[in-house]
Design a protein around this motif. Sequence first.
Motif, PDB file in Angstrom:
ATOM      1  N   SER A  96       0.824  -1.210   0.000  1.00 15.21           N
ATOM      2  CA  SER A  96       0.000   0.000   0.000  1.00 15.21           C
ATOM      3  C   SER A  96       0.858   1.259   0.000  1.00 15.21           C
ATOM      4  O   SER A  96       1.964   1.285   0.541  1.00 15.21           O
ATOM      5  N   TRP A  97       0.298   2.269  -0.610  1.00 18.62           N
ATOM      6  CA  TRP A  97       0.986   3.549  -0.749  1.00 18.62           C
ATOM      7  C   TRP A  97       0.870   4.351   0.552  1.00 18.62           C
ATOM      8  O   TRP A  97      -0.194   4.864   0.884  1.00 18.62           O
ATOM      9  N   LEU A  98       1.980   4.403   1.290  1.00 18.34           N
ATOM     10  CA  LEU A  98       2.092   5.244   2.488  1.00 18.34           C
ATOM     11  C   LEU A  98       0.878   5.154   3.405  1.00 18.34           C
ATOM     12  O   LEU A  98       0.292   6.176   3.792  1.00 18.34           O
ATOM     13  N   THR A  99       0.520   3.924   3.712  1.00 14.01           N
ATOM     14  CA  THR A  99      -0.637   3.634   4.563  1.00 14.01           C
ATOM     15  C   THR A  99      -0.192   2.551   5.545  1.00 14.01           C
ATOM     16  O   THR A  99       0.517   1.634   5.147  1.00 14.01           O
ATOM     17  N   VAL A 103      -4.888  -1.889   1.811  1.00 18.18           N
ATOM     18  CA  VAL A 103      -5.944  -1.024   1.278  1.00 18.18           C
ATOM     19  C   VAL A 103      -6.874  -1.776   0.334  1.00 18.18           C
ATOM     20  O   VAL A 103      -7.929  -1.276  -0.032  1.00 18.18           O
ATOM     21  N   PHE A 104      -6.486  -2.977  -0.058  1.00 20.72           N
ATOM     22  CA  PHE A 104      -7.309  -3.709  -1.024  1.00 20.72           C
ATOM     23  C   PHE A 104      -8.507  -4.353  -0.321  1.00 20.72           C
ATOM     24  O   PHE A 104      -8.347  -4.946   0.754  1.00 20.72           O
ATOM     25  N   THR A 105      -9.659  -4.250  -0.941  1.00 17.80           N
ATOM     26  CA  THR A 105     -10.882  -4.804  -0.374  1.00 17.80           C
ATOM     27  C   THR A 105     -10.714  -6.301  -0.097  1.00 17.80           C
ATOM     28  O   THR A 105     -10.236  -7.040  -0.948  1.00 17.80           O
ATOM     29  N   GLY A 106     -11.127  -6.727   1.086  1.00 11.53           N
ATOM     30  CA  GLY A 106     -11.085  -8.152   1.408  1.00 11.53           C
ATOM     31  C   GLY A 106      -9.751  -8.615   1.972  1.00 11.53           C
ATOM     32  O   GLY A 106      -9.577  -9.798   2.252  1.00 11.53           O
ATOM     33  N   SER A 107      -8.800  -7.688   2.170  1.00 14.95           N
ATOM     34  CA  SER A 107      -7.493  -8.078   2.714  1.00 14.95           C
ATOM     35  C   SER A 107      -7.627  -8.466   4.180  1.00 14.95           C
ATOM     36  O   SER A 107      -8.470  -7.929   4.904  1.00 14.95           O
ATOM     37  N   GLU A 120      -2.600   2.504  -4.179  1.00 16.52           N
ATOM     38  CA  GLU A 120      -3.139   3.591  -3.353  1.00 16.52           C
ATOM     39  C   GLU A 120      -4.661   3.496  -3.279  1.00 16.52           C
ATOM     40  O   GLU A 120      -5.306   3.136  -4.270  1.00 16.52           O
ATOM     41  N   ARG A 121      -5.190   3.759  -2.117  1.00 11.72           N
ATOM     42  CA  ARG A 121      -6.634   3.925  -1.989  1.00 11.72           C
ATOM     43  C   ARG A 121      -6.881   5.408  -1.752  1.00 11.72           C
ATOM     44  O   ARG A 121      -6.461   5.970  -0.743  1.00 11.72           O
ATOM     45  N   VAL A 129     -11.214   5.303  -4.722  1.00  6.02           N
ATOM     46  CA  VAL A 129     -10.529   4.905  -5.952  1.00  6.02           C
ATOM     47  C   VAL A 129      -9.304   4.068  -5.581  1.00  6.02           C
ATOM     48  O   VAL A 129      -8.549   4.440  -4.685  1.00  6.02           O
ATOM     49  N   LEU A 130      -9.114   2.951  -6.265  1.00  3.70           N
ATOM     50  CA  LEU A 130      -7.883   2.176  -6.115  1.00  3.70           C
ATOM     51  C   LEU A 130      -7.038   2.401  -7.365  1.00  3.70           C
ATOM     52  O   LEU A 130      -7.548   2.279  -8.487  1.00  3.70           O
ATOM     53  N   CYS A 131      -5.776   2.741  -7.166  1.00  7.09           N
ATOM     54  CA  CYS A 131      -4.938   2.975  -8.344  1.00  7.09           C
ATOM     55  C   CYS A 131      -3.484   2.600  -8.061  1.00  7.09           C
ATOM     56  O   CYS A 131      -3.056   2.554  -6.907  1.00  7.09           O
TER      57      CYS A 131
END
Length: 532
Positions: A96-99, A103-107, A120-121, A129-131
């Motif tokens: 994850s981006w600086l978190t 951030v991914f759903t279901g993790s 990134e979320r 937005v997920l990117c």
Amino acid sequence: MDLQRRRFLAGAAAGAATIATGRTSPALAAGGLPRRVAEERRRAVVVGTGFGGAITALRLARAGVDVLVLERGIRWPVAPGSNTFPRLFHQDRRASWLTPGPVFTGSLPAVWRPYTGVLERVHGVGMDVLCGAGVGGGSLVYHGMTIQPTEAAFTASMPAALDYRAFDTDYYPRVSAVLRPTPIPDDILGHPRYRAARQFHNRVVAAGLTPYRVPLPIDWDVVRRELRGELPPSYSTGDIILGANNGGKRTVDVTYLAAAEATGRAEVAELHVVRDIARDPQGRWEVQADRINTDGHVQESKRIIADALFLAAGSAGTTRLLVKAKAKGLIPGLPDGVGGHWGNNGDRIFTWTPLGESPGPLQGGPACIALRDNSTPDDPLLLIHGPVPFPIDLGTTTVNGLGIVEPRGRFVYDALHDDAVLHWSPTYDAALALRIAARLRQVLGGGIVGGVRNPLLDTTLFDPTTYHPLGGATIGPVCDPYGRVLDQRGLYVNDSALIPGSTGATNPSLTIAALAERNMDQIVAQDVGTVF
Ligand SMILES: Cc1cc2nc3c(=O)[nH]c(=O)nc-3n(C[C@H](O)[C@H](O)[C@H](O)COP(=O)(O)OP(=O)(O)OC[C@H]3O[C@@H](n4cnc5c(N)ncnc54)[C@H](O)[C@@H]3O)c2cc1C
């Protein structure tokens, strides 16, 4: 010098001991003194290294223009057997981006020290937005579904200034020649690991319809080597949503961007987060960027002056920079449409639990089987099976649905956080969501198998997210038909921000890339040597 401009320059002088979340920091260097700001002068700067940014860099370099490409994330080099990316059910800080967690759903829940990770979320109101974040942008994390919309669907969703025939005969084939997408071969689809994909395929056939094998830009021999046990599994267990560890995916860092760098004219600066953009009194473009380390701490602040500035930071990234610049008066005269005409490409994600025939654990990928439902030609649907790398058999899998959505979302400036925030209402796509769910139920025999219904659960209802953000600086309200920002000589948008909400019921990367190629034809022919 007006107040906002003073703040912009002060922001460029800000610095140390801050986490680079994408927000401007007022911090001072040790000792309380403003950090020294490095100044650079460039002919052309590109922000972002996804589809739009990589193509822009290559086309400028080939036209003889020296170009600096600023990318906030790191490089993710892969080769057969590498362990570059984390796995979905064994995540670590690379995910994850600086978190400080996944951030991914279901993790599965986890806590770690923030890192410049690959996904990134971007939190919004009513929609996240997920990117991708890294050299290669969204191509690092994407499955690679590379689908051309039909003419009717293109016409119904894309800006009227775009001519489908030119895309069909020139721009789409041009991108395909680089990414070389091909459908899943029979021997791989027939392998036991691909049971979930075959199940979806068989349901489509049973419904009297024709399954669609999705073109994917991957080397299927890498998958074969995984299936023979010669490589640790990645594709063949569907464990690629945080990156494909064995390589073989023609991501844009190893295709377009590598070609740009090979010219000797494109310099890619990783770990450079662009905070703000402004126009200076001479009409040149000022970019305030922080060079960070992989913990997100600012190492150096830079002020880069360019004759031409190309924004390709993705729909969320580009739009946030423009909305901030407009709200703070850093670019006087930006169009009022900045931030608007945003949509989620009609994305829905469902869990599908086909009772009586489990899709099994470790479901082979990438997502390779779909149904293109063109029964309503100018309002089609795309239904796709999405494999999941469940370590144990949970009896379930996922399916995605896409359709054309009205681009009613908008990014709005938030002064408290000095950022732009997406606003979306579930009413905007409620009717589409119901239509997708109904069609899925029909096709998947949502009917009865073994006397029981096959449950479908729309996860987007309780976790509204999209992988396909589109819009925010669209052709028409904000840009001319080639991505030139209206009345802002030398400022360009060349990414998913140009597209108002949908790419004709297809995953968007092929259309984003084709549009970027098209725009650069025009800009190279008309603006290089005149505007910059
Ligand atoms: C999990 C996932 C799966 C997907 N699967 C598919 C698929 O199978 N098929 C498909 O067609 N599409 C897929 N997509 C969508 C696709 O990845 C995007 O539509 C596409 O990457 C957008 O291209 P872009 O050039 O607009 O921006 P991006 O590819 O997002 O690139 C933007 C780049 O800008 C950088 N950046 C952002 N802000 C800044 C800043 N302030 N300073 C410096 N750099 C910055 C980012 O790090 C990134 O590298 C998927 C997306 C996700 C998240």
